[in-house]
Design a protein around this motif. Structure first.
Motif, PDB file in Angstrom:
ATOM      1  N   GLY A  69      -3.624  11.669  -1.133  1.00 25.54           N
ATOM      2  CA  GLY A  69      -3.931  10.660  -2.135  1.00 25.54           C
ATOM      3  C   GLY A  69      -4.853  11.200  -3.219  1.00 25.54           C
ATOM      4  N   GLY A  70      -5.093  10.362  -4.220  1.00 28.37           N
ATOM      5  CA  GLY A  70      -5.983  10.746  -5.307  1.00 28.37           C
ATOM      6  C   GLY A  70      -5.405  11.868  -6.160  1.00 28.37           C
ATOM      7  N   TYR A 118       0.833  -1.201   0.000  1.00 27.21           N
ATOM      8  CA  TYR A 118       0.000   0.000   0.000  1.00 27.21           C
ATOM      9  C   TYR A 118       0.871   1.256   0.000  1.00 27.21           C
ATOM     10  CZ  TYR A 118      -3.212   3.443   2.238  1.00 27.21           C
ATOM     11  OH  TYR A 118      -3.958   4.547   2.576  1.00 27.21           O
ATOM     12  N   ALA A 119       1.914   1.253   0.837  1.00 22.37           N
ATOM     13  CA  ALA A 119       2.819   2.396   0.910  1.00 22.37           C
ATOM     14  C   ALA A 119       3.520   2.634  -0.419  1.00 22.37           C
ATOM     15  CB  ALA A 119       3.849   2.169   2.018  1.00 22.37           C
ATOM     16  N   ALA A 120       3.985   1.566  -1.042  1.00 25.38           N
ATOM     17  CA  ALA A 120       4.683   1.695  -2.320  1.00 25.38           C
ATOM     18  C   ALA A 120       3.781   2.279  -3.398  1.00 25.38           C
ATOM     19  CB  ALA A 120       5.217   0.329  -2.755  1.00 25.38           C
ATOM     20  N   GLU A 121       2.490   1.957  -3.340  1.00 26.52           N
ATOM     21  CA  GLU A 121       1.550   2.446  -4.354  1.00 26.52           C
ATOM     22  C   GLU A 121       1.458   3.966  -4.374  1.00 26.52           C
ATOM     23  OE1 GLU A 121      -0.223   1.292  -6.888  1.00 26.52           O
ATOM     24  OE2 GLU A 121       0.741  -0.659  -6.642  1.00 26.52           O
ATOM     25  N   VAL A 170     -16.865   7.504   3.257  1.00 25.94           N
ATOM     26  CA  VAL A 170     -17.899   6.526   3.617  1.00 25.94           C
ATOM     27  C   VAL A 170     -17.558   5.201   2.940  1.00 25.94           C
ATOM     28  CG1 VAL A 170     -20.334   5.898   3.520  1.00 25.94           C
ATOM     29  CG2 VAL A 170     -19.692   8.294   3.845  1.00 25.94           C
ATOM     30  N   GLY A 171     -17.610   4.131   3.696  1.00 24.24           N
ATOM     31  CA  GLY A 171     -17.490   2.790   3.133  1.00 24.24           C
ATOM     32  C   GLY A 171     -18.880   2.221   2.945  1.00 24.24           C
ATOM     33  N   LEU A 172     -19.340   2.117   1.713  1.00 29.44           N
ATOM     34  CA  LEU A 172     -20.669   1.593   1.425  1.00 29.44           C
ATOM     35  C   LEU A 172     -20.549   0.120   1.061  1.00 29.44           C
ATOM     36  CD1 LEU A 172     -23.699   1.790   0.862  1.00 29.44           C
ATOM     37  CD2 LEU A 172     -23.143   2.727  -1.398  1.00 29.44           C
ATOM     38  N   ASN A 173     -21.022  -0.730   1.944  1.00 29.71           N
ATOM     39  CA  ASN A 173     -20.934  -2.182   1.768  1.00 29.71           C
ATOM     40  C   ASN A 173     -19.492  -2.647   1.576  1.00 29.71           C
ATOM     41  OD1 ASN A 173     -23.733  -2.589   2.046  1.00 29.71           O
ATOM     42  ND2 ASN A 173     -24.074  -2.176  -0.138  1.00 29.71           N
ATOM     43  N   THR A 174     -18.585  -1.971   2.246  1.00 33.87           N
ATOM     44  CA  THR A 174     -17.179  -2.380   2.289  1.00 33.87           C
ATOM     45  C   THR A 174     -16.577  -1.914   3.599  1.00 33.87           C
ATOM     46  OG1 THR A 174     -15.019  -2.248   1.213  1.00 33.87           O
ATOM     47  CG2 THR A 174     -16.391  -0.282   1.094  1.00 33.87           C
ATOM     48  N   GLY A 175     -15.622  -2.686   4.107  1.00 38.63           N
ATOM     49  CA  GLY A 175     -14.955  -2.321   5.344  1.00 38.63           C
ATOM     50  C   GLY A 175     -13.598  -1.691   5.129  1.00 38.63           C
ATOM     51  N   LEU A 176     -13.249  -1.385   3.881  1.00 42.63           N
ATOM     52  CA  LEU A 176     -11.934  -0.822   3.572  1.00 42.63           C
ATOM     53  C   LEU A 176     -12.103   0.352   2.623  1.00 42.63           C
ATOM     54  CD1 LEU A 176      -8.826  -1.134   3.851  1.00 42.63           C
ATOM     55  CD2 LEU A 176      -8.911  -2.573   1.802  1.00 42.63           C
ATOM     56  N   VAL A 177     -11.653   1.534   3.051  1.00 45.04           N
ATOM     57  CA  VAL A 177     -11.795   2.722   2.208  1.00 45.04           C
ATOM     58  C   VAL A 177     -10.467   3.239   1.679  1.00 45.04           C
ATOM     59  CG1 VAL A 177     -13.922   3.480   3.348  1.00 45.04           C
ATOM     60  CG2 VAL A 177     -11.712   4.285   4.206  1.00 45.04           C
ATOM     61  N   ASN A 189      -7.206   3.957  -0.264  1.00 45.61           N
ATOM     62  CA  ASN A 189      -6.671   3.629  -1.578  1.00 45.61           C
ATOM     63  C   ASN A 189      -5.840   4.822  -2.059  1.00 45.61           C
ATOM     64  OD1 ASN A 189      -6.493   3.302  -4.562  1.00 45.61           O
ATOM     65  ND2 ASN A 189      -7.807   1.548  -4.178  1.00 45.61           N
ATOM     66  N   PRO A 190      -4.596   4.597  -2.508  1.00 52.65           N
ATOM     67  CA  PRO A 190      -3.766   5.721  -2.939  1.00 52.65           C
ATOM     68  C   PRO A 190      -4.385   6.568  -4.045  1.00 52.65           C
ATOM     69  CG  PRO A 190      -2.437   3.754  -2.666  1.00 52.65           C
ATOM     70  CD  PRO A 190      -3.870   3.319  -2.537  1.00 52.65           C
ATOM     71  N   ALA A 191      -5.282   5.984  -4.834  1.00 49.22           N
ATOM     72  CA  ALA A 191      -5.890   6.708  -5.948  1.00 49.22           C
ATOM     73  C   ALA A 191      -7.136   7.481  -5.545  1.00 49.22           C
ATOM     74  CB  ALA A 191      -6.237   5.730  -7.076  1.00 49.22           C
TER      75      ALA A 191
END
Length: 490
Positions: free
Chosen positions: A470-471, A116-119, A444-451, A453-455
């Motif tokens: 990020g992003g 994740y860090a490398a991304e 917000v995490g909608l139907n996911t427990g992971l939000v 993301n480097p993008a």
């Protein structure tokens, strides 16, 4: 090679000095500070313990490097990040072991963080060549508008212990892409991952002085003179809200650009039409990533009264099956908390909830023996006045509170000064969009427990922070906008 021999080899490979102006050097005073293995409580090694003079030397090195670094071709800066990304991934096994030794998380989680860090470096390597500007005709046609985006200047970073590498690359990546020289102070508990990253960036071709690393046991004393120095133009901090407020006061003296990623109090909403299997799976991710030591961790599980019992029992079964132990051991899923203070705070919050009427379904106690371990814990029927409804748990504890309808759920979720992230599980698209709009949080995490993301843009509202990391917007935090009015002779 035995496991202990490999651990020592990985530790020995890390420079323990300060990185200032491209040179590795001890603290001017010769002082060192210990780095402790949270799974045993024993000292792993000693690193340089910087003074105020060391910190100001690092700032001077960054200031000296700033003009030439800002003038470097964007493609060249991007290539440095791309090479660093490749080097991190080549060394992921050693970096993961190093991270586990100093922070405690299981090796599998350390590897996930390093990837994740490398991304962030790969993402911002691509963003470096996309810094744009603008040219337009004035509405009256008499002149032209030209807009430039230029590096904000010397940037100072303070990173936390819970994600020792990712919280650094998330800041360093856009700074390098934009052309900003950096002084970074990693957390006292986990400096080794950042020191290893410094070596990697040197190998990748980062110019001397573009990255300076200051390790110290006196964070406030060393960093305040740097933050209030007129050479500093940007401050980025990840950590607690109380510390962030103090840093904002210091940053105000010279009106610094600031990015603050502060505390959270995430709710995890499970509505009556939720897919229960998916909700339990998402709860495990949102709660147990990093042993719950994450600002994005689900802090309050708000479950519709019709599902609360079944949800609690399923979650307790999953939590109770987790293996607790030293992160370097095979099969371990839950490592120690960072130190005794962190473990004791978790125990204190659980005890408060139980005294107020919460029921312990699984866990509920510290683990006997060396290290700072706490049992994975599920609490049912947690009253609304319990302290853990207001305070971050930062540990493997899932407190469950019931709600009756959507308005009740939103009142509970939004009834906090924090607003970093919330999660919701529902199969009703109208409700999903309605609740996403009404939740007072930056994510917000909608139907996911992971939000994360480097993008994607990461950050909160209210007392959870200022700015985004990020992003496509992440690099904007390191760019100043300059408007040039162009007069025409005719």
């Amino acid at each position: 090679m035995t496991n202990s021999d490999r651990e020592q080899t990985v530790l020995d490979a890390v420079r323990k000095d300060l990185l200032i102006g491209g040179e590795w050097r001890p603290a001017a005073s010769g002082r060192t500070a210990p780095v402790v293995d949270p799974s045993t409580g024993k000292v792993l090694c000693e690193v340089a313990d910087a003074s105020v003079d060391d910190g100001l030397a690092a700032l001077a090195a960054a200031d000296a490097a700033q003009p030439s670094f800002a003038a470097m071709a964007p493609r060249e800066r991007g290539e440095i990040l791309r090479r660093a990304f490749a080097l991190i991934m080549e060394r992921i096994d050693d970096l993961a072991l190093l991270m586990t030794l100093e922070m405690g998380k299981p090796i599998a989680e350390s590897k996930a963080e390093i990837a994740y860090a490398a991304e962030f470096f790969r993402w911002f390597a691509e963003e470096a060549v996309r810094i744009d500007g603008d040219y337009a005709v004035a509405p009256n046609g008499a002149s032209r508008f030209m807009v430039m985006r230029q590096p904000v200047g010397v940037s100072v970073f303070i990173t936390p212990w819970n994600f020792p590498l990712a919280m650094g690359t998330r800041k360093i990546g856009p700074a390098v892409a934009a052309g900003c020289a950096v002084v970074i102070k990693p957390a006292q508990e986990t400096p080794l991952s950042m020191l290893a990253l410094g070596r990697i960036l040197q190998e990748a071709g980062l110019p001397d002085g573009a990255l300076n690393i200051v390790t110290t046991s006196d964070s406030g004393g060393v960093m305040e003179p740097i933050i209030t120095d007129e050479r500093t133009r940007k401050l980025s901090f990840t950590g607690s809200t109380p510390v962030g407020k103090k840093l904002l006061e210091q940053a105000a003296r010279n009106v610094l650009r600031t990015s603050m990623e502060l505390g959270g109090n995430a709710s995890f909403l499970v509505f009556d039409d939720a897919d229960l299997n998916a909700a339990v799976e998402g709860a495990m991710i949102a709660k147990m990533r990093n042993m719950g030591e994450a600002c994005t961790a689900a802090n309050r599980f708000l479950v519709h009264s019709s599902l609360a019992g079944e949800f609690a029992n399923r979650l307790a079964e999953r939590m109770g099956a987790l293996t607790v132990g030293r992160g370097t051991e095979d099969g371990v899923q839950v490592g120690p908390l960072i130190n005794a203070k962190g473990r004791d705070k978790v125990a204190e919050l659980v005890e408060d909830a139980v005294q107020r009427g919460a029921k312990v379904l699984i866990g509920g106690k510290p683990v006997d023996g060396p290290g700072y371990f706490y049992q994975p814990t599920v609490l049912a029927d947690v009253p609304r006045d319990a302290r853990l409804q207001r305070e971050e748990i930062f540990g493997p504890v899932a407190p469950i509170t019931t709600f009756t309808d959507e308005d009740d759920a939103l009142a509970l979720a939004n009834g906090t000064e924090f607003g970093l992230v919330n999660y919701q599980y529902t199969q009703n698209i109208d409700r999903a969009l309605r609740v996403c709009e009404r939740l007072e949080s930056g994510m917000v995490g909608l139907n996911t427990g992971l939000v994360s993301n480097p993008a994607a843009p990461f950050g909160g509202v209210k007392q959870s922070g200022i700015g985004r990391e990020g992003g496509t917007v992440g690099i904007e935090e390191f760019l100043e906008i300059k408007y040039v009015a162009v007069g025409l002779s005719s």
